[in-house]
Each structure stands twice: as structure tokens, then as C-alpha cells.
Design an enzyme around this catalytic site. Structure first.
Site, PDB file in Angstrom:
ATOM      1  CD  GLU A 128       1.606   4.017  -0.975  1.00 14.36           C
ATOM      2  OE1 GLU A 128       1.102   2.878  -0.928  1.00 14.36           O
ATOM      3  OE2 GLU A 128       1.147   5.000  -0.396  1.00 14.36           O
ATOM      4  CD  GLU A 297      -2.051  -3.374   2.692  1.00 16.10           C
ATOM      5  OE1 GLU A 297      -2.197  -2.532   1.781  1.00 16.10           O
ATOM      6  OE2 GLU A 297      -1.473  -3.094   3.771  1.00 16.10           O
ATOM      7  CD  GLU A 319      -2.157   4.181   3.657  1.00 17.34           C
ATOM      8  OE1 GLU A 319      -2.760   3.378   4.381  1.00 17.34           O
ATOM      9  OE2 GLU A 319      -1.646   3.833   2.560  1.00 17.34           O
TER      10      GLU A 319
HETATM   11  N1  B3K Z   1       0.325   1.838   1.251  1.00 14.86           N
HETATM   12  C1  B3K Z   1       1.317   0.953   1.791  1.00 14.86           C
HETATM   13  C2  B3K Z   1       2.467   1.644   2.428  1.00 14.86           C
HETATM   14  C3  B3K Z   1       3.508   2.126   1.504  1.00 14.86           C
HETATM   15  C4  B3K Z   1       4.702   2.630   2.256  1.00 14.86           C
HETATM   16  C5  B3K Z   1       5.682   3.268   1.360  1.00 14.86           C
HETATM   17  N2  B3K Z   1       6.878   3.669   2.082  1.00 14.86           N
HETATM   18  C6  B3K Z   1       0.727  -0.024   2.733  1.00 14.86           C
HETATM   19  C7  B3K Z   1      -0.521   0.385   3.392  1.00 14.86           C
HETATM   20  O1  B3K Z   1      -0.633   1.386   4.059  1.00 14.86           O
HETATM   21  O2  B3K Z   1      -1.480  -0.290   3.225  1.00 14.86           O
HETATM   22 ZN    ZN Z   2      -2.721   1.535   3.936  1.00 18.41          ZN
END
Ligand code: B3K
Ligand code: ZN
Length: 857
Positions: A128, A297, A319
Site C-alpha cells: 500500500e 489492522e 482509514e
Molecule cells: N494502511 C496502512 C498504511 C499504509 C501507508 C502507505 N504509505 C496502515 C494502516 O493504516 O492501517
Molecule cells: Zn489503517
């Protein structure tokens, strides 16, 4: 073939679905540090109209073979640039076909830690947002979702990928992920790892094998992460009705990682600092963060993975919601009141700061150059606040109905913010047209409140206005939920929390039939992410600090008292008596939660004081702010010497260290008392505590005091000897020395530390420890001679050559530059321009630096 040079700016308005279908991805990866071979097979379906097939692929991919249904693609029919591989439409079959490619990549040379890389001998991935394109050619966009079959080959004991294991034999493992996913959720890990294992039986009876993989020797520090995972799985079933959906859940800890952690399907990869913890190496804050990030997560499995984002403009869809969920989780497990106050502090320190400066953007931006620059406090923390407001507006039941509908309707989708809001409209019947502005408009609304009292009626007049932000000069009014309560003169609550809905630029609300004029408690629970302005004297603030029934509003009253004293002091005016008296009463109030008391005792940081001054149109003077804060702390200690000393003793936690909320709260209060007492005891208590404490929480607190007082030499030496082999503890050792250093020495300390052999700057944690430590030393970083800026710029330039994401992220140290005096501004712009002029500067850092420079034009 026509030239298709990629455009630097990506726009939401240009979204178009991918014109092909992808039904399965098969990967066969043969690992080698300098020459890993990736064979891919993509089962593709062409669309109705013939189109060129454009795949993403970074410059580091060495293409060996490319075939369609087993036949090589002619060189004349393809075109390669640094970012894409294009196959001409007339070379493609009109029926479903398989595209096979073989590429070679160099994980060891990958210092950007994006794609496949090596971290201390462990192969791991970070895909990601757009890392998969550095592994193979692919439609690397979140709305292209498919199932994956992956074979990993290599002479390593552990070979992991997403989904369920199919076959494991020495040197080879096969994995199948039955849940269609975008490439950004792909993961692969291989290395000499050992697992701490457990099981979880889901409520429908699925037996899930859980593993936390760490380096041999680290197993005894992985237990808390496992406990946190199990709590998260249970909580998501209980509160959101969400179950896990694979036979295994793997977590891996690695030392080199660009951020905290990553939610790859069934194979979360974590920065080791968010997995490994033991009482002698991790602080209470570390434990709480581990619990929260493991949960975050894990929660992504539904909010992010099962339902993902259509495009990266929608990032806050996953997010914001996942942060909101992890905040609820921590609030449920620990103290909801304390968690809310902590979240607001983070929001103000990071997101308000962002919103007030040159990097302001809406939670759903509509343009970007580099998406990795948009993993921001606005997308994450404000994204979560917006959901909190929605919940407040539709009520708990409405929220629960909407979420059920969201999961039912969009499971398996790549969705948008519009989809999300439609779900709320359909589930609750509410029109959210105006509410949607929270997603599309940048900036923090300023809300003013005035009170009128006449004939037993209290009238509250509100007005809202949002300052301009880059590209958005005008802002229409937003829906603002304002939670209020009324408190009678005797301290009893006469109106419990009521939510007022403000929709206009100005709006009034009447409260008739009152016997005596009440005190208004407003924005309870921080019901909206706004800057509130109301005229209030210190006596009223002290009254609310003593009587408010809403813990946030109560804490806020104390905060306002402290800030008004500190901003006065920083401008050379005498102040602080009101705060000193009020805090004296609160600190010994045994009925109040120790964690709450600790929060009230901790003075606002220097950055927060600077922000408040800037907000009031005053140019902040970092040295004066530093002195004012020190002065107020010393006066509190002098006024309450005995009470603080009694607290320091009483809050000792008996028995072995435990990281639970109640024990952590007592330690937090004890540490707050220690900090204040050190202003008058010369650091004696801190020195004793450093030598006797059995836990890292108290040792670090003591060390920070000693560094501030410039008497930490022997403590630092002892710690370095004891923990030379522990990277995570040594990161703390680096950061505390710069962060807590007397400001006039901070840059020199940073220079000395940067010259050490163990300043392994390519490791993101170590780099952040030093450079982030300096940025957090407000008066040190903003040294009047520009030395803090120059030092930081030198290191950003160096880091950009190795790891652009880290350089770009750390460049936000400069985001407040426009608010300082002309001398500092000139130094800051010179530093930024020096970075901008670098040859070969990454897209990441270029975008950040040019946005910040533009603020001066
Ligand atoms: N989704 C990832 C973050 C990715 C960052 C990329 N530069 C972690 C999180 O927000 O859970
Ligand atoms: Zn996240």
C-alpha cells in the site's frame, strides 16, 4: 504507439473503471537477495471495446519474458516507460486470455521499503499504496480485485503469503487467498522466524490458527501482541458482528518499516516497535499503542479489505472508519473518558496543525501528486471525527443500522464516500447533503458562542466560519453537532447533555424556564472538530473544572485555564494564579481517576501554546514560550510541594509491573508529579527513580527529566550499555536526548548523535527518533539562527535519495513555518528551497516541499 507520459497530478474527477476484468492472479516467486524472480499469470477478460492494456510497473522491474496465452508479445506491440508497460490493443485476443510475465527484482537494493525488500535478512513486502508495481507488472489500483494463488520458493525456514496454506514443504510453500483483493493487500514474508501461537474459535465455529512471527529470541516479548489480537477478534464480533474469515491469521514483526503496520489480508506486517514489549523495554504508552494498532489492522479485515476503496481519493473510507473503530475499542477496554481526551489532544496537535498550514486538505482530497503524502492526520484522525459526528447525529441505533447495511450492501466492493453516506441516508432517512462537506472541504471551522440571559431564558448564539485553505477560499456552513449541558450555580447539573444541530452561519438556541443563570458546558465530548471561542473568565473555567459532569469538558476547562495563563506569560504578562489554585484542588481529589488527574496536570506543550498564540494573531516566540512553560511548572511545584510529594509516593504501584489501564494511570500521575517536582528538587527524585524502577515507563520518564536538567550523563551511559543490542530501546535513547534537551543545545546534541556509528539512518525508526525528536523540541527546532531547519534539511535531502516516503513524511516538521517571525521564515524557506533544488528529488518530497513553499507566495 502514442505517447502516454503520466500526468503529475491525479484528479478524482478523472476516475474511470479499468476496462479489463481480472479473474485470478497466480504468482510464483523465487527469492534471492539481489535477483528475485517473479513469474505472474493474470487471467484477463477484455472489455467490449478494444483498448490498449496498460499495466503499472516501476523502473526497477527487469522484464524477462511476456506472453499472451503462451505466445511471446512482439516488442513492436509493447511500450515501456518508467511507470507503465503498455500492450497494444491489436495484440490482445478478443476473448479471455492469460498474460504471463517473468521479471527480476532486487530486494536487497530496495532502500525505499516499498514493494519487496530485505529487512535484517527477512524478505518482506509493503504494497500500500502502490508498492505491488515494484514486484511485477499489474493493474495496481484498489478497484481491481481478484483471488491470488502464490508459490514462494527459497531456502528459508518460514515462507508466508496471504490467505490459507495449501502446501508447505522445505524450500517451498503455496498459499491461496479465496477473498478477492486489490494488489495493495498482497504480502509475502520469508525468513528465519519463530511464532508465538494461539487459537481463536469464531462465534460460528471457525477454528483460526493465530501466529505472531518474530526473530528467534524475541518470543518472550510477543505475548502482549497476541493477547491484543484475541481481544480485538472478540470485540469485533461483539460490537460490530464481524467475524474472521480465514483459517490462519499471521502477524510478522520487522525492524525496517515505513510506518506502524499494514493490514495485508491474513498476513499483517508490523513495525517491530508495535509488536515487541516487555516491562523492562516498553512503556505504558507503547503497550497501549500496541493494543490499539493490532486492533486497527485486524479491524481493517472488514473495513478496508472485505470492503475496500474504489480509488485512493477514498482513503478515509477505510482509514477514518478503522481509526474510529480502534478508538472505540480502546475506550471500551480502558477508560472511554481518558481515551477521548487523548484523541482530542492528538487531533489538535497533528490535524489542526495540518489544517491551519500550507498542507491543509479535505478528508477526501480531489487531487494529489503522490498518494503516499496523503496518509495524514486529516485522512485518519479527522476522518474518524467525521464518523463520530455522524454517529452523534443519527444516534447509536441509527449508526448500528447503517453499519449493518454497509457490510451487507458493500461486502466485496471497492466503495466510495458517496456509497458510505448513502447507506446512512437509507438506514436513517436523513439527508446528508450538507454533512458531506465535512468530507470535501478542508480547514477547521471556528465556532464562537455568546450567551444572553433574560427573564429566566438563556440564549446561546453561535456563529461559524472556516478560514481559507489552499485552493478553497470560500467555505459554506457545515452541520455542527454541539453537545451542551447546563450547570446550576451550586454545581448541580440542570440540563444533561443535549445535542444542538447547527446548520447555518449563525444560529441561536433558547433554554427557557430557568430559575437562575446557569454555567454553560459546551462542546461536551468534543462533539465536533472545531476551534471554539467563547469569552470566559478564569473563575468560570475553575468552576467547570470542579463541577462539569462531562469529563472532556471538565478537562478542557482546565486546559483553557492553563493556556490562557501560558499565552499571557509568553507575552510577558503576569498570569497563572487561577490555574495554580484550581489544579491544586484537583490533583488531590481522590474521587477523580488518576489518569484524568495526570492529564490535567500535564501542561500544554510548547507547540500547542504556539498554535494558540498564532490563532489569536500573535507571532509565537519559541524561546519565550519555553520559558513561560518552565516558569508555570516551577510555580505549581512551589505552591503544591507537599501535595505533589505525597502523590509521588502514594501513586507507587505495588507488585510486579502490569500494563493494565489502572496501573498505567497511577504511574502516569506519579510521573506528572515527578516532572513538576523536578522543577524544585534539582532532579534528585528522577535520579533515584532511574536507578530503582523495575519498568521502562518510569525509567524513561526519569531519564527525560534528567536530560532536561542536563544531568543525564551517567544514566545515558548505563542505558546504552544495558541495551546496546536492543534497537527499540536505543531508539528511545536517541530520541529523548534531542527531544528533552535544553533548546539551545538541541541541534548540537542532534549533530553529535547523528555522527555515531549506531545512527543507522536508513532504518526509519532510528531516523524518526533523531529527526522527529528534534522537530518535537519546539524551541530547539525553531532556533532563531535557523540551525534546526538547516540540520533537518540536510538529512531530508540525504534520506530522499534512499527512502522518499520517510523524507516526505518528515518534511512536515516545516509545515508551521508561515506563522513565525520574518527571520525564522527566511531561514525556513531557504531550507525548503535548498531541498526543492536538489537534482533527482523524489515526487514525494517535491510535492510536499513545493506545497509548503507556495504558502509564502
Ligand atoms: N494502511 C496502512 C498504511 C499504509 C501507508 C502507505 N504509505 C496502515 C494502516 O493504516 O492501517
Ligand atoms: Zn489503517
Amino acid at each position: 504507439m502514442p505517447d502516454q507520459t503520466p500526468q503529475p497530478v491525479k484528479r478524482l474527477a478523472d476516475y474511470r473503471p479499468w476496462p479489463f476484468g481480472l479473474t485470478e492472479t497466480r504468482l510464483d516467486v523465487t527469492l534471492a537477495p539481489r535477483g528475485t524472480v517473479v513469474r505472474s499469470e493474470l487471467d484477463l477478460r477484455p472489455g467490449a471495446t478494444p483498448e490498449d492494456l496498460v499495466l503499472d510497473g516501476g523502473a526497477g522491474l527487469r522484464l524477462k519474458t511476456l506472453e499472451i496465452d503462451g505466445r511471446p508479445v512482439e516488442p513492436a506491440q509493447m511500450r515501456r516507460d518508467d511507470e507503465t508497460l503498455t500492450i497494444a490493443a491489436d495484440a490482445l485476443p478478443r476473448a479471455p486470455f492469460t498474460l504471463s510475465a517473468e521479471v527480476e527484482i532486487d530486494p536487497e537494493g530496495n532502500t525505499a521499503f516499498e514493494g519487496l525488500y530485505l529487512s535484517g535478512g527477512i524478505f518482506c513486502t509493503q504494497c500500500e499504496a502502490e508498492g505491488f508495481r515494484h514486484i511485477t507488472f499489474y493493474p495496481d489500483r484498489p478497484d481491481v480485485m481478484t483471488t491470488f494463488r502464490v508459490t514462494v520458493r527459497g531456502d528459508l525456514p518460514v515462507l508466508l503469503s496471504n490467505g490459507n496454506p495449501v502446501r508447505q514443504e522445505p524450500g517451498q510453500a503455496e498459499w491461496h487467498d479465496p477473498w478477492p483483493k486489490p494488489a495493495y493487500l498482497f504480502a509475502l514474508v520469508a525468513g528465519d522466524l519463530v511464532a508465538v501461537s494461539d487459537r481463536f474459535v469464531t462465534r460460528s465455529g471457525r477454528d483460526v490458527a493465530l501466529n505472531v512471527w518474530v526473530r528467534p529470541g524475541d518470543q518472550d516479548r510477543a505475548g502482549f501482541a497476541m493477547e491484543s489480537l484475541i481481544k480485538s477478534m472478540r470485540w469485533d464480533e461483539d460490537v460490530y458482528g464481524r467475524e474472521y474469515d480465514l483459517d490462519v491469521f499471521n502477524i510478522v514483526a520487522v525492524d525496517d518499516f515505513n510506518m506502524g503496520a499494514m493490514e495485508n489480508k491474513g498476513l499483517n506486517i508490523f513495525n517491530s516497535k508495535l509488536v515487541l514489549a516487555s516491562p523492562d523495554t516498553a512503556t505504558d504508552t507503547d503497550y497501549e499503542r500496541i493494543e490499539a494498532v493490532i486492533a486497527h489492522e485486524y479491524f481493517h479485515n472488514w473495513t478496508g479489505n472485505r470492503i475496500t476503496c474504489r480509488d485512493w481519493f477514498q482513503l478515509c473510507l477505510k482509514e477514518g472508519l478503522t481509526v474510529f473503530r480502534d478508538q472505540q475499542f480502546t475506550g471500551d477496554l480502558r477508560s472511554a473518558a481518558v481515551k477521548r481526551i487523548e484523541d482530542v489532544q492528538v487531533l489538535r496537535a497533528r490535524q489542526f496543525r495540518e489544517d491551519q498550514g500550507p498542507l491543509a486538505h479535505p478528508p477526501r482530497p480531489d487531487r494529489y501528486e503522490e498518494i503516499n503524502n496523503f496518509y495524514t492526520a486529516t485522512v485518519y484522525e479527522k476522518g474518524a471525527e467525521v464518523i463520530g459526528m455522524l454517529k452523534r447525529l443519527v444516534g447509536d441505533e441509527g449508526y448500528a443500522r447503517a453499519l449493518d447495511l454497509y457490510f451487507d450492501r458493500h461486502d466485496g466492493d471497492a466503495a466510495t464516500i458517496e456509497d458510505w453516506l448513502t447507506v446512512f441516508e437509507d438506514a436513517t432517512g436523513r439527508d446528508l447533503t450538507q454533512f458531506a462537506r465535512w468530507y470535501t472541504d478542508a480547514g477547521t471551522p471556528h465556532l464562537t458562542m455568546q450567551e444572553h440571559w433574560q427573564d429566566g431564558t438563556l440564549t446561546l448564539d453561535f456563529a461559524q466560519t472556516t478560514p481559507p485553505t489552499p485552493g478553497q477560499p470560500e467555505k459554506p456552513a457545515r452541520v455542527i453537532p454541539i453537545a451542551v449541558g447546563l450547570i446550576g450555580p451550586n454545581g448541580d447539573e440542570i440540563l444533561p447533555t443535549t445535542v444542538l444541530e447547527m446548520t447555518g452561519d449563525r444560529q441561536s438556541f433558547d433554554f427557557p424556564g430557568l430559575g437562575a443563570r446557569p454555567v454553560v458546558s459546551v462542546l461536551r465530548g468534543f462533539s465536533a472538530p472545531v476551534v471554539l471561542r467563547r469569552e470566559m473568565d478564569d473563575a468560570t473555567r475553575a468552576f467547570l473544572l470542579a463541577h462539569d459532569t462531562d469529563p472532556f469538558a471538565r478537562w478542557e476547562a482546565g486546559r483553557e485555564l492553563a493556556l490562557s495563563a501560558l499565552t499571557d506569560l509568553a507575552q510577558g504578562r503576569d498570569a497563572g494564579e487561577g490555574f495554580i489554585a484550581a489544579i491544586g484542588t484537583l490533583m488531590s481529589d481522590e474521587a477523580a481517576d488518576p489518569a484524568f488527574r495526570a492529564l490535567c496536570l500535564a501542561l500544554p506543550g510548547e507547540e500547542e501554546i504556539a498554535t494558540r498564540l498564532a490563532d489569536r494573531g500573535v507571532t509565537p516566540d519559541p524561546q519565550a514560550i519555553h520559558a513561560a512553560r518552565g516558569d508555570l511548572a516551577r510555580r505549581i511545584a512551589e505552591a503544591h510541594r507537599d501535595a505533589l510529594a505525597a502523590l509521588y509516593t502514594a501513586m507507587t504501584v505495588p507488585g510486579d509491573y502490569r500494563p493494565d489501564a489502572a496501573s498505567a494511570a497511577r504511574r502516569a500521575l506519579r510521573i506528572a508529579a515527578l516532572g513538576l517536582l523536578s522543577r524544585i528538587d534539582g532532579g534528585e527524585r528522577a535520579e533515584v527513580l532511574f536507578g530503582t524502577a523495575d519498568n521502562m515507563t518510569e525509567r524513561m520518564a526519569a531519564l527525560s527529566v534528567l536530560v532536561r536538567l542536563d544531568r543525564a550523563q551517567s544514566a545515558l551511559r548505563l542505558m546504552a550499555e544495558e541495551f546496546a543490542g536492543n534497537r527499540l530501546v536505543m531508539d528511545k535513547w536517541f530520541s529523548v536526548q534531542v527531544m528533552a534537551a535544553p533548546p539551545d543545545r538541541a541541534v548540537a546534541v542532534a549533530q553529535t548523535l547523528a555522527a555515531r556509528k549506531d545512527f543507522d539512518w536508513k532504518n526509519p525508526n532510528r531516523f524518526r527518533a533523531l529527526l522527529g525528536g528534534l522537530a518535537a523540541n519546539h524551541a530547539g527546532f525553531h532556533a532563531a539562527d535557523g540551525s534546526g531547519y538547516a540540520f533537518t534539511a540536510d538529512w531530508l535531502a540525504r534520506m530522499d535519495g534512499a527512502n522518499p516516503q520517510i523524507a516526505a513524511r518528515m518534511s512536515t516538521a516545516f509545515e508551521t513555518w508561515p506563522r513565525y517571525d520574518a527571520g525564522r521564515r527566511a531561514h525556513a524557506v531557504a531550507a525548503l528551497e535548498r531541498i526543492a533544488a536538489l537534482e533527482g528529488l523524489s515526487r514525494n518530497t517535491r510535492e510536499m516541499v513545493s506545497r509548503m513553499i507556495a504558502a509564502g507566495r
